[in-house]
Design an enzyme around this catalytic site. Structure first.
Site, PDB file in Angstrom:
ATOM      1  NE  ARG A 272       7.272  -4.945  -2.171  1.00  0.00           N
ATOM      2  CZ  ARG A 272       6.727  -4.573  -3.318  1.00  0.00           C
ATOM      3  NH1 ARG A 272       7.506  -4.219  -4.317  1.00  0.00           N
ATOM      4  NH2 ARG A 272       5.421  -4.573  -3.478  1.00  0.00           N
TER       5      ARG A 272
ATOM      6  CB  SER B 254       4.543 -10.387 -11.311  1.00  0.00           C
ATOM      7  OG  SER B 254       5.035  -9.459 -10.378  1.00  0.00           O
ATOM      8  N   GLY B 255       1.780  -9.244  -9.855  1.00  0.00           N
ATOM      9  CA  GLY B 255       0.649  -9.268  -8.934  1.00  0.00           C
ATOM     10  C   GLY B 255       0.752 -10.142  -7.689  1.00  0.00           C
ATOM     11  N   GLY B 256       1.949 -10.630  -7.377  1.00  0.00           N
ATOM     12  CA  GLY B 256       2.090 -11.498  -6.209  1.00  0.00           C
ATOM     13  C   GLY B 256       2.378 -12.945  -6.592  1.00  0.00           C
TER      14      GLY B 256
ATOM     15  CE  LYS C 212       2.334  -3.342 -14.512  1.00  0.00           C
ATOM     16  NZ  LYS C 212       3.625  -2.764 -14.134  1.00  0.00           N
TER      17      LYS C 212
ATOM     18  CD  GLU D 139      -0.557  -1.785 -12.971  1.00  0.00           C
ATOM     19  OE1 GLU D 139       0.220  -0.807 -13.075  1.00  0.00           O
ATOM     20  OE2 GLU D 139      -0.369  -2.711 -12.184  1.00  0.00           O
TER      21      GLU D 139
ATOM     22  NE  ARG E 170       4.284  -7.450  -5.882  1.00  0.00           N
ATOM     23  CZ  ARG E 170       2.998  -7.608  -5.608  1.00  0.00           C
ATOM     24  NH1 ARG E 170       2.637  -8.113  -4.443  1.00  0.00           N
ATOM     25  NH2 ARG E 170       2.075  -7.275  -6.485  1.00  0.00           N
TER      26      ARG E 170
HETATM   27  P1  13P Z   1       4.059  -6.431  -9.622  1.00  0.00           P
HETATM   28  O1  13P Z   1       4.627  -7.110 -10.846  1.00  0.00           O
HETATM   29  O2  13P Z   1       4.875  -6.628  -8.383  1.00  0.00           O
HETATM   30  O3  13P Z   1       2.601  -6.720  -9.454  1.00  0.00           O
HETATM   31  O4  13P Z   1       4.186  -4.885  -9.879  1.00  0.00           O
HETATM   32  C1  13P Z   1       3.834  -4.400 -11.110  1.00  0.00           C
HETATM   33  C2  13P Z   1       3.254  -3.069 -10.922  1.00  0.00           C
HETATM   34  O5  13P Z   1       3.702  -2.134 -11.511  1.00  0.00           O
HETATM   35  C3  13P Z   1       2.096  -2.950 -10.035  1.00  0.00           C
HETATM   36  O6  13P Z   1       1.508  -1.709 -10.200  1.00  0.00           O
END
Ligand code: 13P
Length: 343
Positions: A33, A261-263, A219, A177, A293
């Protein structure tokens, strides 16, 4: 610490209008990144990047906890304070990612199993000594017409439960998660179907392995259309499907659900969370954020690795966290995007 202390930590992480900053990218991921923006990646530049977030004035109004990675939790700030202590001094709970990443699952092409159970008890003991009071383990579930396999869902659910019960034994709140990926062209209905299957397996495994639901957080992904799906569901559809799926599969004893948030874009992640909280439906858990992100990307672009950009980058982060905090209360509006960022 007793179960009651685990419960109070879990509840504090989802206190009203607060959520979690996921700052636990591995050095490899963070390097990608940073280098994409031509920022040199060294242990010191990664420390400076984390410190920018952790020292943003007033951020404890909106952020209850921060998930760190092994490198970060062992680092000291530019002023010589351990980063975990820097957070704790502001009333922000230090957390730690403890999985060793998703690896190819033998026998199941295209699927992954998250590793890291070996030696986990000892690592948790050490992290607790350094100051971590909660942890995270991410399982990754890919979606296609034929995936996920029952094998992939079950082995990942089993590993999540083994991790969670070890955390509780060591007085650390587990964030469980299971991420159903948004990559792919599947419709929102398929995301809901797969997420339901995954949550069903995960809570079965947590029950079998005697995890205290009151002393953990979930999560999950939101229920959304695959990124390449021709029809992108509306914000209201996402909210409705997400709450429906969670109501069917997440026991009311779980104190909080903190979405990844996942993208999603930062604005989409905020708008979805607010719509979820505004929805007029029974919601026995707190619903908040644990974004990586979506909380960091704008600030990273404002910072660009330059000291002189620090105040502006911190303003940008403060504003994003403020919007997500409002969303956790169902009070975010698009007009907030244009408002000045200063604390
Ligand atoms: P994102 O919100 O970027 O998906 O990251 C959260 C996270 O902890 C992924 O494991």
């Amino acid at each position: 610490m007793t179960i009651t202390d685990l419960e109070s930590t879990a509840q504090a992480l989802v206190a009203s209008g607060k959520g979690i900053l996921a700052a636990d990218e591995t050095p490899g991921t963070l390097t990608r990144r940073l280098e994409a923006l031509k920022i040199e990646s060294t242990p010191n530049s990664r420390r400076a990047y984390r410190e920018m977030f952790f020292t943003t004035p007033g951020i404890a109004e909106f952020i209850s906890g921060v998930i760190m990675q092994d490198e970060t939790i062992r680092q000291k700030s530019s002023k010589g304070t351990a980063l975990a202590d820097l957070l704790a001094q502001q009333g922000i709970i230090p957390g730690i990612k403890v999985d060793n990443g998703a690896k190819l699952l033998a026998g199941s092409p295209g699927e992954n199993i998250t590793e890291g159970l070996d030696g986990l008890r000892e690592r948790l003991k050490e992290y607790h000594e350094i100051g971590a009071r909660f942890a995270k383990w991410r399982a990754v579930i890919a979606v296609s017409e034929s995936l996920p396999s029952a094998t992939c869902v079950n082995v990942n659910a089993h590993a999540l439960a083994r991790y969670a019960v070890l955390c509780q034994e060591q007085d650390v709140v587990p964030i469980v998660e299971p991420e159903v990926l948004m990559d792919g062209s599947h419709a929102i209905e398929r995301c809901e179907e797969v997420t339901g299957q995954v949550l069903h397996a995960v809570f079965g495994a947590l029950f079998d392995q005697k995890v205290s639901l009151e002393g953990m957080l979930l999560k999950p992904n939101m229920i959304i259309s695959g990124m390449k799906c021709a029809r992108q569901a509306s914000v209201e559809e996402v909210a409705l499907a997400t709450v429906r799926c969670l109501s069917r599969h997440v026991p009311a004893a779980v104190p909080g659900i903190v979405f990844l948030s996942g993208g999603q874009s930062h604005v989409a992640a905020t708008a979805h969370l607010s719509a979820i909280n505004r929805l007029d439906a029974p919601k026995p858990w707190k619903l908040s954020f644990s974004y990586g992100r979506a909380l960091q990307d704008e600030a990273l672009k404002a910072w660009l690795g330059k000291n002189e950009n620090l105040p502006r980058a911190q303003e940008v982060f403060y504003h994003r966290a403020k919007c997500d905090s409002a969303a956790a209360l169902g009070k975010y509006t698009e007009e907030m995007e244009g408002q000045p960022a200063a604390a």
